[in-house]
Design a protein around this motif. Structure first.
Motif, PDB file in Angstrom:
ATOM      1  N   HIS A 166       0.814  -1.221   0.000  1.00 25.34           N
ATOM      2  CA  HIS A 166       0.000   0.000   0.000  1.00 25.34           C
ATOM      3  C   HIS A 166       0.849   1.274   0.000  1.00 25.34           C
ATOM      4  O   HIS A 166       0.327   2.364   0.251  1.00 25.34           O
ATOM      5  CB  HIS A 166      -0.950   0.002   1.208  1.00 25.34           C
ATOM      6  CG  HIS A 166      -2.115  -0.923   1.029  1.00 25.34           C
ATOM      7  ND1 HIS A 166      -2.008  -2.276   1.238  1.00 25.34           N
ATOM      8  CD2 HIS A 166      -3.394  -0.692   0.634  1.00 25.34           C
ATOM      9  CE1 HIS A 166      -3.187  -2.845   1.001  1.00 25.34           C
ATOM     10  NE2 HIS A 166      -4.025  -1.913   0.618  1.00 25.34           N
ATOM     11  N   THR A 167       2.128   1.135  -0.278  1.00 22.84           N
ATOM     12  CA  THR A 167       2.993   2.311  -0.373  1.00 22.84           C
ATOM     13  C   THR A 167       2.896   2.894  -1.779  1.00 22.84           C
ATOM     14  O   THR A 167       3.148   2.203  -2.768  1.00 22.84           O
ATOM     15  CB  THR A 167       4.455   1.950  -0.059  1.00 22.84           C
ATOM     16  OG1 THR A 167       4.548   1.473   1.296  1.00 22.84           O
ATOM     17  CG2 THR A 167       5.357   3.168  -0.217  1.00 22.84           C
ATOM     18  N   GLU A 168       2.496   4.147  -1.858  1.00 22.93           N
ATOM     19  CA  GLU A 168       2.376   4.843  -3.138  1.00 22.93           C
ATOM     20  C   GLU A 168       3.686   5.552  -3.447  1.00 22.93           C
ATOM     21  O   GLU A 168       4.282   6.181  -2.581  1.00 22.93           O
ATOM     22  CB  GLU A 168       1.230   5.857  -3.085  1.00 22.93           C
ATOM     23  CG  GLU A 168      -0.113   5.258  -2.689  1.00 22.93           C
ATOM     24  CD  GLU A 168      -1.166   6.317  -2.405  1.00 22.93           C
ATOM     25  OE1 GLU A 168      -0.954   7.486  -2.823  1.00 22.93           O
ATOM     26  OE2 GLU A 168      -2.179   5.999  -1.762  1.00 22.93           O
ATOM     27  N   ASP A 169       4.115   5.453  -4.698  1.00 15.45           N
ATOM     28  CA  ASP A 169       5.375   6.076  -5.106  1.00 15.45           C
ATOM     29  C   ASP A 169       5.179   7.572  -5.343  1.00 15.45           C
ATOM     30  O   ASP A 169       4.061   8.092  -5.300  1.00 15.45           O
ATOM     31  CB  ASP A 169       5.891   5.401  -6.379  1.00 15.45           C
ATOM     32  CG  ASP A 169       7.379   5.640  -6.587  1.00 15.45           C
ATOM     33  OD1 ASP A 169       8.007   6.281  -5.723  1.00 15.45           O
ATOM     34  OD2 ASP A 169       7.913   5.189  -7.622  1.00 15.45           O
ATOM     35  N   ARG A 170       6.273   8.265  -5.603  1.00 12.60           N
ATOM     36  CA  ARG A 170       6.205   9.683  -5.947  1.00 12.60           C
ATOM     37  C   ARG A 170       5.331   9.880  -7.191  1.00 12.60           C
ATOM     38  O   ARG A 170       5.321   9.036  -8.089  1.00 12.60           O
ATOM     39  CB  ARG A 170       7.608  10.239  -6.218  1.00 12.60           C
ATOM     40  CG  ARG A 170       8.513  10.288  -4.995  1.00 12.60           C
ATOM     41  CD  ARG A 170       9.897  10.798  -5.387  1.00 12.60           C
ATOM     42  NE  ARG A 170      10.738  11.018  -4.235  1.00 12.60           N
ATOM     43  CZ  ARG A 170      11.492  10.079  -3.661  1.00 12.60           C
ATOM     44  NH1 ARG A 170      11.482   8.840  -4.161  1.00 12.60           N
ATOM     45  NH2 ARG A 170      12.228  10.358  -2.610  1.00 12.60           N
ATOM     46  N   ASP A 171       4.614  10.990  -7.244  1.00 10.67           N
ATOM     47  CA  ASP A 171       3.805  11.302  -8.418  1.00 10.67           C
ATOM     48  C   ASP A 171       4.707  11.444  -9.638  1.00 10.67           C
ATOM     49  O   ASP A 171       5.676  12.217  -9.622  1.00 10.67           O
ATOM     50  CB  ASP A 171       3.015  12.603  -8.203  1.00 10.67           C
ATOM     51  CG  ASP A 171       1.982  12.459  -7.090  1.00 10.67           C
ATOM     52  OD1 ASP A 171       1.481  11.329  -6.900  1.00 10.67           O
ATOM     53  OD2 ASP A 171       1.688  13.465  -6.424  1.00 10.67           O
ATOM     54  N   LEU A 172       4.383  10.697 -10.691  1.00 10.70           N
ATOM     55  CA  LEU A 172       5.168  10.676 -11.917  1.00 10.70           C
ATOM     56  C   LEU A 172       6.611  10.270 -11.666  1.00 10.70           C
ATOM     57  O   LEU A 172       7.494  10.510 -12.488  1.00 10.70           O
ATOM     58  CB  LEU A 172       5.123  12.049 -12.617  1.00 10.70           C
ATOM     59  CG  LEU A 172       3.735  12.572 -12.991  1.00 10.70           C
ATOM     60  CD1 LEU A 172       3.857  13.963 -13.612  1.00 10.70           C
ATOM     61  CD2 LEU A 172       3.039  11.620 -13.963  1.00 10.70           C
ATOM     62  N   GLY A 173       6.840   9.662 -10.495  1.00  7.93           N
ATOM     63  CA  GLY A 173       8.187   9.236 -10.141  1.00  7.93           C
ATOM     64  C   GLY A 173       9.104  10.361  -9.721  1.00  7.93           C
ATOM     65  O   GLY A 173      10.288  10.142  -9.457  1.00  7.93           O
ATOM     66  N   LEU A 174       8.565  11.598  -9.641  1.00  4.24           N
ATOM     67  CA  LEU A 174       9.404  12.764  -9.371  1.00  4.24           C
ATOM     68  C   LEU A 174       8.928  13.614  -8.207  1.00  4.24           C
ATOM     69  O   LEU A 174       9.737  14.117  -7.421  1.00  4.24           O
ATOM     70  CB  LEU A 174       9.469  13.664 -10.621  1.00  4.24           C
ATOM     71  CG  LEU A 174      10.098  13.069 -11.886  1.00  4.24           C
ATOM     72  CD1 LEU A 174       9.886  14.017 -13.054  1.00  4.24           C
ATOM     73  CD2 LEU A 174      11.582  12.813 -11.672  1.00  4.24           C
ATOM     74  N   PHE A 175       7.615  13.797  -8.087  1.00  2.00           N
ATOM     75  CA  PHE A 175       7.080  14.796  -7.162  1.00  2.00           C
ATOM     76  C   PHE A 175       6.589  14.153  -5.872  1.00  2.00           C
ATOM     77  O   PHE A 175       5.947  13.108  -5.879  1.00  2.00           O
ATOM     78  CB  PHE A 175       5.939  15.567  -7.830  1.00  2.00           C
ATOM     79  CG  PHE A 175       6.330  16.207  -9.130  1.00  2.00           C
ATOM     80  CD1 PHE A 175       7.144  17.323  -9.153  1.00  2.00           C
ATOM     81  CD2 PHE A 175       5.899  15.676 -10.339  1.00  2.00           C
ATOM     82  CE1 PHE A 175       7.515  17.910 -10.347  1.00  2.00           C
ATOM     83  CE2 PHE A 175       6.269  16.263 -11.544  1.00  2.00           C
ATOM     84  CZ  PHE A 175       7.082  17.379 -11.549  1.00  2.00           C
ATOM     85  N   GLY A 176       6.858  14.837  -4.755  1.00  2.00           N
ATOM     86  CA  GLY A 176       6.413  14.342  -3.464  1.00  2.00           C
ATOM     87  C   GLY A 176       7.311  13.236  -2.940  1.00  2.00           C
ATOM     88  O   GLY A 176       8.423  13.011  -3.424  1.00  2.00           O
TER      89      GLY A 176
END
Length: 202
Positions: free
Chosen positions: A172-182
């Motif tokens: 349930h771990t979400e990655d960075r938005d677009l792999g870049l943001f957050g």
């Protein structure tokens, strides 16, 4: 006399133009444009437009994935501190300085509560995110580390192993938005819903 009459007519004409323009923009910008945006949002992103609501297995709404909740049951994962009690109609937080007495008292209370509920975990491993307020006070996410550090407590209160819980958090771990943001993050409500299902199956 005629000059005065012309001025009156010109004034009336200007007033009528202003009224018509005002009514036109009120209808366009205050009615048609919002309806168009709402309609497009409902058509293109129905889940988000409807509040990103989450339902349990019975179809009952248990919350929104966009707004955090306060979980008090020690058998479940806990989210961040919220100085507004996660009330969506009062987004924001007190802009306290680090030396503010109220902030220090609240932080000490959060640390004491952590020690009481998590005796297996050294205080040095307590992530700052679990005892600090987010900017909105409504953050539904915690860092993966903030979830992993709660695993020993939850494991001791359920029939689940730490390995099972670690796998659950990882899933349930979400990655960075677009792999870049957050930053990588975990939605606490979604995680607890999955945890509840796992507990019911064990």
């Amino acid at each position: 006399m005629s000059n005065h009459t012309d001025q009156l007519r010109s004034g009336r004409t200007s007033l009528l133009i202003a009224i018509r323009a005002g009514v036109t923009f009120i209808v366009l910008c205050g009615l048609l444009y919002p309806l168009l945006c709402t309609g497009l949002a409902g058509l293109l992103m129905p889940n988000q437009a409807g509040g990103s609501l989450l339902k349990n297995g019975n179809g009952d709404v248990v919350g929104s994935e966009l707004i955090g909740q306060k979980f008090t049951d020690p058998a479940y994962f806990h989210g961040r501190v919220s100085s507004i009690g996660y009330k969506a109609d009062a987004s924001g937080s007190n802009n306290y300085a680090p030396s503010n007495p109220d902030l220090l008292a609240r932080t000490r209370a959060s640390i004491d509560e952590w020690k009481q509920n998590n005796p297996e975990v050294p205080i040095e491993q307590l992530p700052i995110a679990l005892i600090s307020n987010s900017g909105s006070g409504l953050d539904p996410h915690i860092t993966p580390e903030s979830a992993y550090v709660q695993v020993p407590r939850i494991s001791s209160l359920t029939n689940l192993t730490e390995e099972q819980l670690h796998s659950l958090v990882k899933a349930h771990t979400e990655d960075r938005d677009l792999g870049l943001f957050g930053e990588p993050r975990v939605n606490v409500l979604k995680l607890n819903m999955a945890l509840q299902e796992m507990i019911s199956r064990s």
